[in-house]
Design an enzyme around this catalytic site. Sequence first.
Site, PDB file in Angstrom:
ATOM      1  N   LYS A 125       0.862  -1.192   0.000  1.00  0.00           N
ATOM      2  CA  LYS A 125       0.000   0.000   0.000  1.00  0.00           C
ATOM      3  C   LYS A 125       0.892   1.232   0.000  1.00  0.00           C
ATOM      4  O   LYS A 125       1.933   1.234   0.657  1.00  0.00           O
ATOM      5  CB  LYS A 125      -0.907   0.022   1.233  1.00  0.00           C
ATOM      6  CG  LYS A 125      -1.714   1.317   1.363  1.00  0.00           C
ATOM      7  CD  LYS A 125      -2.784   1.234   2.421  1.00  0.00           C
ATOM      8  CE  LYS A 125      -2.332   1.553   3.811  1.00  0.00           C
ATOM      9  NZ  LYS A 125      -1.690   2.866   3.980  1.00  0.00           N
ATOM     10  N   GLU A 194      -9.184   7.629   3.573  1.00  0.00           N
ATOM     11  CA  GLU A 194      -9.074   7.950   5.001  1.00  0.00           C
ATOM     12  C   GLU A 194      -9.512   9.388   5.258  1.00  0.00           C
ATOM     13  O   GLU A 194      -9.085  10.320   4.554  1.00  0.00           O
ATOM     14  CB  GLU A 194      -7.622   7.744   5.479  1.00  0.00           C
ATOM     15  CG  GLU A 194      -7.463   8.096   6.967  1.00  0.00           C
ATOM     16  CD  GLU A 194      -6.166   7.616   7.595  1.00  0.00           C
ATOM     17  OE1 GLU A 194      -5.361   6.953   6.913  1.00  0.00           O
ATOM     18  OE2 GLU A 194      -5.961   7.925   8.786  1.00  0.00           O
TER      19      GLU A 194
HETATM   20  O1  KIV Z   1      -0.921   2.564   8.629  1.00  0.00           O
HETATM   21  C1  KIV Z   1      -2.103   2.187   8.686  1.00  0.00           C
HETATM   22  O2  KIV Z   1      -2.494   1.430   9.573  1.00  0.00           O
HETATM   23  C2  KIV Z   1      -3.015   2.653   7.665  1.00  0.00           C
HETATM   24  C3  KIV Z   1      -4.474   2.438   7.866  1.00  0.00           C
HETATM   25  C4  KIV Z   1      -4.955   3.273   8.965  1.00  0.00           C
HETATM   26  C5  KIV Z   1      -5.235   2.614   6.636  1.00  0.00           C
HETATM   27  O3  KIV Z   1      -2.590   3.225   6.710  1.00  0.00           O
END
Ligand code: KIV
Length: 297
Positions: A125, A194
Amino acid sequence: MQPHPKRRYHLHVRTTIQQVQAFKDRQERFAVLTAYDYSMAKLVDECEVPIILVGDSLGVVMLGYENTLSVTMDDMVRHTQAVERGASRALIVADMPFMSFQVSPEEALRNAGRLLREGGAQAVKLEGGVTMAETVRRMVEVGIPVMGHIGLTPQSVYQLSGYKPQGKTIEVAERLLRDAAALEEAGAFSMVLEGVPAPLSALITDRVGIPTIGIGAGSHCDGQVQVIHDMLGLFSDFVPRHVRRYAQLGDALKEAVRKYTADIASGAFPSEKESFTLDEAVLRQLEGKPHKAASGQ
Ligand code: KIV
């Protein structure tokens, strides 16, 4: 680069990115949770949560940093490895930490590769929309599944002047719509929204063909993600508005630790049941024969 060591066969088949897409196609809402270590990942996996995110939020809830900016690639690889050892069913998505993907697409590719190869993740991600689209495209082209992340992007905390919802003005809302379209076009398999106003999340969710995963983004997203320490009451330095506490494990933990401490003070712990015995004959022999060194001979 050390390849990720394969230790055993898994009995379960992991969630695939195609199955994640199928959730959206069937309009089936799904859960995503963070985990950062073996034990927690195992428990979450046993609950059949389809996606575990090894978020860089680990910098705050596990390592005690003020924000996520200090998290390194080595931190992410280490925690992803632990999660992979604990979770055999969930798709494991590892976060790309600050400055591991922004400098150049080449560096981003190398670092994403580490998270899959050394960490054992199946996807990564990264934060950013239009500006990161080319990087996302390059990753997808070489076979690395990417989850996008737009809206309140914690790695931009200083640029955003705090952790505030994004997209309340027409300019920012339009930019988020462009970001979402760019991520889809670049080949991301899903995206986190978010801190986005619920009606705007609904619009984005309707307009993109890939699943949206909300955190503080209302109920219209295809999936929802939470930081597990928040929802279990294990972290209370600050509690974002979007958190629902499903348990108060922090309180339960403190009660248990206080009881343990009191039991030691009173002699109630350990009991015979929690101790090991020694054969009588051995004990008598030890008692009757002082140890050479102790007797000074
Ligand atoms: O770092 C994380 O846990 C995240 C989530 C809150 C989406 O990016």
